[in-house]
Scaffold this motif. Structure first.
Motif, PDB file in Angstrom:
ATOM      1  N   ALA A   1      35.572  12.269 -87.315  1.00 31.56           N
ATOM      2  CA  ALA A   1      34.700  11.087 -87.437  1.00 31.56           C
ATOM      3  C   ALA A   1      33.439  11.407 -88.227  1.00 31.56           C
ATOM      4  N   LEU A   2      32.838  12.558 -87.963  1.00 34.02           N
ATOM      5  CA  LEU A   2      31.633  12.946 -88.708  1.00 34.02           C
ATOM      6  C   LEU A   2      31.974  13.228 -90.170  1.00 34.02           C
ATOM      7  N   GLY A   3      33.143  13.801 -90.403  1.00 30.87           N
ATOM      8  CA  GLY A   3      33.592  14.024 -91.783  1.00 30.87           C
ATOM      9  C   GLY A   3      33.780  12.705 -92.521  1.00 30.87           C
ATOM     10  N   TYR A   4      34.300  11.695 -91.820  1.00 35.68           N
ATOM     11  CA  TYR A   4      34.455  10.365 -92.422  1.00 35.68           C
ATOM     12  C   TYR A   4      33.089   9.786 -92.783  1.00 35.68           C
ATOM     13  N   PHE A   5      32.123   9.933 -91.871  1.00 44.11           N
ATOM     14  CA  PHE A   5      30.761   9.452 -92.115  1.00 44.11           C
ATOM     15  C   PHE A   5      30.163  10.133 -93.348  1.00 44.11           C
ATOM     16  N   ILE A   6      30.388  11.419 -93.480  1.00 42.26           N
ATOM     17  CA  ILE A   6      29.835  12.203 -94.587  1.00 42.26           C
ATOM     18  C   ILE A   6      30.555  11.901 -95.901  1.00 42.26           C
ATOM     19  N   SER A   7      31.844  11.663 -95.829  1.00 41.21           N
ATOM     20  CA  SER A   7      32.671  11.510 -97.019  1.00 41.21           C
ATOM     21  C   SER A   7      32.161  10.408 -97.942  1.00 41.21           C
ATOM     22  N   PRO A   8      32.156  10.693 -99.239  1.00 43.49           N
ATOM     23  CA  PRO A   8      31.756   9.657-100.189  1.00 43.49           C
ATOM     24  C   PRO A   8      32.858   8.613-100.401  1.00 43.49           C
ATOM     25  N   ILE A   9      34.055   8.862 -99.872  1.00 46.05           N
ATOM     26  CA  ILE A   9      35.181   7.943-100.028  1.00 46.05           C
ATOM     27  C   ILE A   9      35.349   7.173 -98.721  1.00 46.05           C
ATOM     28  N   ASP A  10      35.004   5.906 -98.739  1.00 54.14           N
ATOM     29  CA  ASP A  10      35.073   5.032 -97.567  1.00 54.14           C
ATOM     30  C   ASP A  10      35.984   3.847 -97.854  1.00 54.14           C
TER      31      ASP A  10
ATOM     32  N   GLU B   1      35.285  17.684 -94.763  1.00 58.92           N
ATOM     33  CA  GLU B   1      33.998  17.169 -95.234  1.00 58.92           C
ATOM     34  C   GLU B   1      32.842  17.624 -94.334  1.00 58.92           C
ATOM     35  N   TYR B   2      33.165  18.013 -93.085  1.00 61.58           N
ATOM     36  CA  TYR B   2      32.115  18.272 -92.109  1.00 61.58           C
ATOM     37  C   TYR B   2      31.493  19.662 -92.229  1.00 61.58           C
ATOM     38  N   SER B   3      30.181  19.669 -92.210  1.00 62.31           N
ATOM     39  CA  SER B   3      29.374  20.857 -91.936  1.00 62.31           C
ATOM     40  C   SER B   3      28.056  20.306 -91.406  1.00 62.31           C
ATOM     41  N   GLU B   4      27.362  21.100 -90.620  1.00 62.15           N
ATOM     42  CA  GLU B   4      26.089  20.645 -90.069  1.00 62.15           C
ATOM     43  C   GLU B   4      25.117  20.306 -91.201  1.00 62.15           C
ATOM     44  N   GLU B   5      25.108  21.123 -92.226  1.00 63.01           N
ATOM     45  CA  GLU B   5      24.212  20.890 -93.365  1.00 63.01           C
ATOM     46  C   GLU B   5      24.543  19.572 -94.061  1.00 63.01           C
ATOM     47  N   SER B   6      25.842  19.327 -94.316  1.00 62.70           N
ATOM     48  CA  SER B   6      26.224  18.090 -95.003  1.00 62.70           C
ATOM     49  C   SER B   6      25.964  16.863 -94.130  1.00 62.70           C
ATOM     50  N   LEU B   7      26.103  17.011 -92.809  1.00 60.69           N
ATOM     51  CA  LEU B   7      25.822  15.899 -91.903  1.00 60.69           C
ATOM     52  C   LEU B   7      24.354  15.496 -91.989  1.00 60.69           C
ATOM     53  N   PHE B   8      23.452  16.452 -91.860  1.00 58.72           N
ATOM     54  CA  PHE B   8      22.029  16.115 -91.873  1.00 58.72           C
ATOM     55  C   PHE B   8      21.559  15.675 -93.261  1.00 58.72           C
ATOM     56  N   LYS B   9      22.198  16.154 -94.293  1.00 62.50           N
ATOM     57  CA  LYS B   9      21.890  15.689 -95.645  1.00 62.50           C
ATOM     58  C   LYS B   9      22.273  14.207 -95.773  1.00 62.50           C
ATOM     59  N   LYS B  10      23.446  13.859 -95.248  1.00 64.29           N
ATOM     60  CA  LYS B  10      23.900  12.461 -95.295  1.00 64.29           C
ATOM     61  C   LYS B  10      22.980  11.583 -94.452  1.00 64.29           C
ATOM     62  N   ILE B  11      22.635  12.030 -93.240  1.00 65.90           N
ATOM     63  CA  ILE B  11      21.744  11.245 -92.381  1.00 65.90           C
ATOM     64  C   ILE B  11      20.422  10.972 -93.096  1.00 65.90           C
ATOM     65  N   LYS B  12      19.834  11.998 -93.678  1.00 63.82           N
ATOM     66  CA  LYS B  12      18.554  11.836 -94.367  1.00 63.82           C
ATOM     67  C   LYS B  12      18.660  10.856 -95.529  1.00 63.82           C
ATOM     68  N   SER B  13      19.788  10.854 -96.209  1.00 57.70           N
ATOM     69  CA  SER B  13      19.922   9.993 -97.382  1.00 57.70           C
ATOM     70  C   SER B  13      20.220   8.537 -97.027  1.00 57.70           C
TER      71      SER B  13
END
Length: 130
Positions: free
Chosen positions: A57-66, A9-21
């Motif tokens: 851990a960052l992939g878990y944060f980004i993942s839509p499945i929690d 799930e992790y990429s720098e782009e997906s991380l910052f997209k998730k943070i912004k949202s």
């Protein structure tokens, strides 16, 4: 937590997209913890094993499945915070003052009203693990 399950799930782009949202809903502690992990990941002195933990851990944060759905107010980010704190505990010996400074500055840039208490939740966990 199985890091390999979430590492894809992790990429720098997906991380910052998730943070912004989610940053206003997730709160200072979650974002500060995420940024500590992010800046530790960028540190060339951090060994690959620790980086695998960070990416999981960052992939878990980004993942839509929690375990707990993120849209649920407050509780929705509890599982994310637990994963972040767990990863920080594992890699705490690699968190340098420079990493903390960068994470704190970026957090304050996004949350100008952040208080010392917002940071102390995470910082206290880091100190216990060292």
């Amino acid at each position: 937590m199985d890091n390999s399950q979430y590492s894809k799930e992790y990429s720098e782009e997906s991380l910052f997209k998730k943070i912004k949202s989610v940053f206003s809903k997730a709160g200072v502690s979650v974002i500060y913890g995420v940024l500590l992990l992010f800046y530790a990941l960028k540190d060339p002195a951090v060994p690959m094993g620790a980086k695998a933990t960070i990416i999981g851990a960052l992939g878990y944060f980004i993942s839509p499945i929690d375990l707990i759905a993120d849209p649920i107010p407050v509780a929705g980010y509890g599982d994310d915070l637990t994963a972040i704190i767990t990863a920080l505990g594992v890699i705490s010996v690699f968190i340098t003052p420079e990493t903390k400074r960068k994470a704190r500055e970026k957090t304050l840039e996004w949350f100008s009203d952040a208080t010392e208490e917002d940071f102390s939740t995470i910082d206290a966990k880091l100190e216990k693990k060292k």
